[in-house]
Design a protein around this motif. Structure first.
Motif, PDB file in Angstrom:
ATOM      1  N   VAL B  72       0.841  -1.199   0.000  1.00 17.67           N
ATOM      2  CA  VAL B  72       0.000   0.000   0.000  1.00 17.67           C
ATOM      3  C   VAL B  72       0.876   1.250   0.000  1.00 17.67           C
ATOM      4  N   ASN B  73       1.975   1.169   0.759  1.00 19.38           N
ATOM      5  CA  ASN B  73       2.813   2.359   0.923  1.00 19.38           C
ATOM      6  C   ASN B  73       3.956   2.466  -0.073  1.00 19.38           C
ATOM      7  N   MET B  74       4.126   1.437  -0.943  1.00 23.22           N
ATOM      8  CA  MET B  74       5.305   1.400  -1.799  1.00 23.22           C
ATOM      9  C   MET B  74       5.425   2.646  -2.685  1.00 23.22           C
ATOM     10  N   ALA B  75       4.270   3.081  -3.221  1.00 22.07           N
ATOM     11  CA  ALA B  75       4.285   4.231  -4.115  1.00 22.07           C
ATOM     12  C   ALA B  75       4.801   5.464  -3.364  1.00 22.07           C
ATOM     13  N   ASP B  76       4.200   5.723  -2.193  1.00 24.86           N
ATOM     14  CA  ASP B  76       4.646   6.848  -1.373  1.00 24.86           C
ATOM     15  C   ASP B  76       6.115   6.684  -1.011  1.00 24.86           C
ATOM     16  N   TYR B  77       6.451   5.451  -0.652  1.00 33.07           N
ATOM     17  CA  TYR B  77       7.796   5.125  -0.194  1.00 33.07           C
ATOM     18  C   TYR B  77       8.838   5.473  -1.259  1.00 33.07           C
ATOM     19  N   ARG B  78       8.561   5.023  -2.506  1.00 34.55           N
ATOM     20  CA  ARG B  78       9.503   5.280  -3.607  1.00 34.55           C
ATOM     21  C   ARG B  78       9.711   6.772  -3.810  1.00 34.55           C
ATOM     22  N   PHE B  79       8.595   7.510  -3.806  1.00 38.26           N
ATOM     23  CA  PHE B  79       8.711   8.952  -4.009  1.00 38.26           C
ATOM     24  C   PHE B  79       9.501   9.594  -2.876  1.00 38.26           C
ATOM     25  N   GLU B  80       9.196   9.179  -1.638  1.00 34.77           N
ATOM     26  CA  GLU B  80       9.907   9.744  -0.479  1.00 34.77           C
ATOM     27  C   GLU B  80      11.412   9.506  -0.597  1.00 34.77           C
ATOM     28  N   MET B  81      11.771   8.286  -1.053  1.00 32.30           N
ATOM     29  CA  MET B  81      13.187   7.946  -1.214  1.00 32.30           C
ATOM     30  C   MET B  81      13.852   8.855  -2.246  1.00 32.30           C
ATOM     31  N   CYS B  82      13.153   9.030  -3.392  1.00 26.98           N
ATOM     32  CA  CYS B  82      13.672   9.890  -4.458  1.00 26.98           C
ATOM     33  C   CYS B  82      13.855  11.305  -3.951  1.00 26.98           C
ATOM     34  N   LYS B  83      12.836  11.788  -3.242  1.00 23.90           N
ATOM     35  CA  LYS B  83      12.902  13.158  -2.737  1.00 23.90           C
ATOM     36  C   LYS B  83      14.060  13.289  -1.748  1.00 23.90           C
ATOM     37  N   LYS B  84      14.187  12.305  -0.840  1.00 25.51           N
ATOM     38  CA  LYS B  84      15.274  12.350   0.144  1.00 25.51           C
ATOM     39  C   LYS B  84      16.629  12.413  -0.542  1.00 25.51           C
ATOM     40  N   SER B  85      16.796  11.531  -1.544  1.00 27.09           N
ATOM     41  CA  SER B  85      18.072  11.468  -2.258  1.00 27.09           C
ATOM     42  C   SER B  85      18.366  12.800  -2.957  1.00 27.09           C
ATOM     43  N   ASN B  86      17.333  13.376  -3.601  1.00 24.41           N
ATOM     44  CA  ASN B  86      17.537  14.651  -4.295  1.00 24.41           C
ATOM     45  C   ASN B  86      17.767  15.801  -3.323  1.00 24.41           C
ATOM     46  N   MET B  87      17.099  15.740  -2.173  1.00 24.99           N
ATOM     47  CA  MET B  87      17.280  16.805  -1.185  1.00 24.99           C
ATOM     48  C   MET B  87      18.687  16.746  -0.576  1.00 24.99           C
ATOM     49  N   ALA B  88      19.205  15.511  -0.432  1.00 24.91           N
ATOM     50  CA  ALA B  88      20.573  15.365   0.078  1.00 24.91           C
ATOM     51  C   ALA B  88      21.557  15.999  -0.909  1.00 24.91           C
ATOM     52  N   LYS B  89      21.337  15.725  -2.212  1.00 26.41           N
ATOM     53  CA  LYS B  89      22.199  16.328  -3.245  1.00 26.41           C
ATOM     54  C   LYS B  89      22.083  17.850  -3.227  1.00 26.41           C
ATOM     55  N   PHE B  90      20.847  18.323  -3.025  1.00 28.17           N
ATOM     56  CA  PHE B  90      20.587  19.766  -2.989  1.00 28.17           C
ATOM     57  C   PHE B  90      21.370  20.411  -1.844  1.00 28.17           C
ATOM     58  N   GLU B  91      21.353  19.762  -0.675  1.00 28.63           N
ATOM     59  CA  GLU B  91      22.069  20.299   0.491  1.00 28.63           C
ATOM     60  C   GLU B  91      23.573  20.368   0.222  1.00 28.63           C
ATOM     61  N   VAL B  92      24.100  19.298  -0.393  1.00 27.62           N
ATOM     62  CA  VAL B  92      25.536  19.272  -0.725  1.00 27.62           C
ATOM     63  C   VAL B  92      25.862  20.405  -1.694  1.00 27.62           C
ATOM     64  N   ALA B  93      24.999  20.555  -2.723  1.00 25.16           N
ATOM     65  CA  ALA B  93      25.217  21.612  -3.722  1.00 25.16           C
ATOM     66  C   ALA B  93      25.151  22.992  -3.067  1.00 25.16           C
ATOM     67  N   LEU B  94      24.229  23.146  -2.099  1.00 20.65           N
ATOM     68  CA  LEU B  94      24.122  24.415  -1.368  1.00 20.65           C
ATOM     69  C   LEU B  94      25.423  24.696  -0.608  1.00 20.65           C
ATOM     70  N   ASP B  95      25.910  23.662   0.082  1.00 26.99           N
ATOM     71  CA  ASP B  95      27.147  23.801   0.866  1.00 26.99           C
ATOM     72  C   ASP B  95      28.328  24.178  -0.015  1.00 26.99           C
ATOM     73  N   LYS B  96      28.368  23.570  -1.207  1.00 26.34           N
ATOM     74  CA  LYS B  96      29.501  23.823  -2.106  1.00 26.34           C
ATOM     75  C   LYS B  96      29.320  25.098  -2.926  1.00 26.34           C
ATOM     76  N   GLY B  97      28.190  25.779  -2.727  1.00 22.40           N
ATOM     77  CA  GLY B  97      27.932  27.018  -3.477  1.00 22.40           C
ATOM     78  C   GLY B  97      27.642  26.756  -4.943  1.00 22.40           C
ATOM     79  N   LEU B  98      27.094  25.559  -5.248  1.00 21.97           N
ATOM     80  CA  LEU B  98      26.852  25.201  -6.651  1.00 21.97           C
ATOM     81  C   LEU B  98      25.435  25.541  -7.122  1.00 21.97           C
ATOM     82  N   VAL B  99      24.574  25.980  -6.185  1.00 17.05           N
ATOM     83  CA  VAL B  99      23.204  26.330  -6.593  1.00 17.05           C
ATOM     84  C   VAL B  99      23.171  27.815  -6.969  1.00 17.05           C
ATOM     85  N   ASP B 100      22.574  28.123  -8.129  1.00 21.27           N
ATOM     86  CA  ASP B 100      22.490  29.521  -8.562  1.00 21.27           C
ATOM     87  C   ASP B 100      21.824  30.350  -7.464  1.00 21.27           C
ATOM     88  N   LYS B 101      22.526  31.409  -7.042  1.00 20.48           N
ATOM     89  CA  LYS B 101      22.060  32.185  -5.884  1.00 20.48           C
ATOM     90  C   LYS B 101      20.624  32.663  -6.029  1.00 20.48           C
TER      91      LYS B 101
END
Lengths: 267, 267
Positions: B72-101
């Motif tokens: 029942v939760n697999m669909a939500d689960y997959r999306f949550e995982m994708c979002k988590k993974s992308n948000m982790a990358k976003f945080e790293v990019a923010l730290d490294k100053g790689l996100v357009d200000k």
């Protein structure tokens, strides 16, 4: 043929053929075999299985049954209408010679798929385009527009015009627009796009039972070439840039050819 | 924390926290209020309402219930995982100053929507890029890449390099990539795109419970500027083309700003 009733319009002969008429009562069609096409099959079932019973009903009951039938078929109906309208435009464009020649065989084939139709498509082009100071593209601003390699003499000739604040030399990649009846078919386009390495495009509009897809190549060149009355570059320089534009167009057509082959694998 | 059972992997701590353990039996969580986040709410209901009954079941029954819950939760689960993974990358990019200000406040806001996440995004840029003879873009070929207007002196400096067969001056528009959990949210992006007059982009990938969207501006300039060791244009000519590129970038940022405002209306 179109018939109008209060509140509903039945314009699709393929769903409501001559053999059905509320005033005359239903007549059984001559068809012997069940058709494979989904809409025709539904029509067949309606006419052959339901109509003998319906003929014993009152007119008001028939209208209610018709409305139910319409609702069930509305999704298919809408798509069929869209496809018909786009195919009519396609035929007119073919007659007027407005369809890019290299796309004609491909478009004719893909339009035979019951769940797909093409709308505006371009194989890729080189052009000299007149822009206003905001660089916005308006109709009739094409000083030169060719879906083939362009010679320097053609550019030279196009540059004589003084009608526009700016002239730009552009090479634009192919662009396709398709409509599909369902998300499954639309997804097939996306899968082939990804496999073929086509970077740009996707489903850009979803409404009712219609998914509109845009697919774009990536070969692009765009540079201002004349501002006011002043041509910016020497003949030698323009020749170099034009050579690049022609090469890009060639690469675009190569990519397009392979892509079309792949797209025809969609059933 | 990750735990492995035969046939299923439970890696999502947010769905299966420490307080649940098959071997130890279920323990009621400390939470007092029903959470608003959908997944957390489901977890809460599962733990608070179902677990007291489940505790009386055999281990095999518990596994079956877990499997049903997982499906029942697999669909939500997959999306949550994708979002988590992308948000982790976003945080790293923010730290490294790689996100357009200029995109940071917008991206932080849009990523708070539970059904949306951003992946690679660019506000638009001017660059001098090194290309090989096939004009293919490869990593580390940026001689100059700025997300702001560029001065002639910077171009002049960049043109000194002799490392590449060709150098191109390019102005590229903004490009956004978003993931959404459902087609409804993806459709909202498309509607806003159309209303805002953004011509390029759409849903370019659909898999499981994930819809990937690309949105692209239309301000583009691309021209070869150096071939081999020869700069194609005079300083005066380059200044004119650069002025056009800067104007296009300015227009791109204006369009981007208005577009971001509209996108934030998606809940």
């Amino acid at each position: 043929m179109s018939r109008t009733w209060p509140g509903i319009i039945l314009a699709n002969e393929s769903i409501f053929p001559e053999s059905i008429s509320l005033s005359k009562g239903f007549t059984k069609p001559i068809e012997n075999d069940i058709p494979t096409n989904k809409i025709k099959k539904q029509k067949y079932i309606f006419l052959n299985i339901l109509s003998p019973f319906i003929n014993t009903y009152k007119k008001s009951t028939k209208i209610v049954i018709y409305l139910c039938y319409l609702m069930v078929n509305m999704a298919d109906y809408r798509f069929e209408m869209c496809k018909k309208s786009n195919m009519a435009k396609f035929e007119v464009a073919l007659d007027k010679g407005l369809v890019d020649k290299m796309l004609i065989p491909f478009l004719k084939k893909i339009n035979k798929r019951p769940n797909i139709y093409s709308s505006s498509c371009c194989a890729g082009r080189i052009m000299i385009i007149g822009l206003d100071t905001e660089e916005s593209k308006k109709p009739n601003l094409f000083v030169l527009k060719e879906h083939r390699k362009v010679k320097f003499s053609e550019i030279k000739n196009a540059l004589k015009t003084d009608k526009f604040p700016e002239l730009w030399l552009k090479e634009e990649p192919f662009i396709f627009h398709f409509g599909t009846k369902d998300l499954e078919t639309a997804k097939k386009f996306l899968e082939i796009k990804t496999k073929a390495g086509i970077r740009r495009g996707g489903i850009f509009h979803i409404k009712d039972n219609k998914y509109l897809i845009e697919l774009i190549g990536s070969q692009t060149l765009a540079v201002p070439i004349k501002i006011g009355k002043k041509v910016l570059f020497s003949e030698e320089q323009i020749k170099i840039v034009l050579e690049k534009a022609n090469k890009k167009l060639e690469r675009n057509y190569k990519q397009l050819k392979e892509f079309c082959k792949e797209l025809l694998k969609i059933e």
